[in-house]
Design a protein around this motif. Sequence first.
Motif: not given
Length: 78
Positions: A51-61, A63-78
């Motif tokens: 129930d935390g506040a949305v981030g500065v980008d307006g995304v809720t937990k 919404q973020y949780g729907r694709n976070y694993r894919k996003t993190w793998r992209i961000c940490t792969s290189g």
Amino acid sequence: MTDASTSENLSPELMKVVERAQREPEGRFHSLAHLIDVPALERAYHRVRKDGAVGVDGVTKEQYGRNYRKTWRICTSG
């Protein structure tokens, strides 16, 4: 946050950072990015309140949780 809850949620590498920061409070860290990996991001994500506040980008937990694993793998792969 208590020390117990902190230490059980950190990787051994991040615990070394905590220990050094406690030993050397005036010390400086120049780069910690190499310590951030998918498991660390996942632990942090699961600690966020639902129930935390949305981030500065307006995304809720939720919404973020729907694709976070894919996003993190992209961000940490290189």
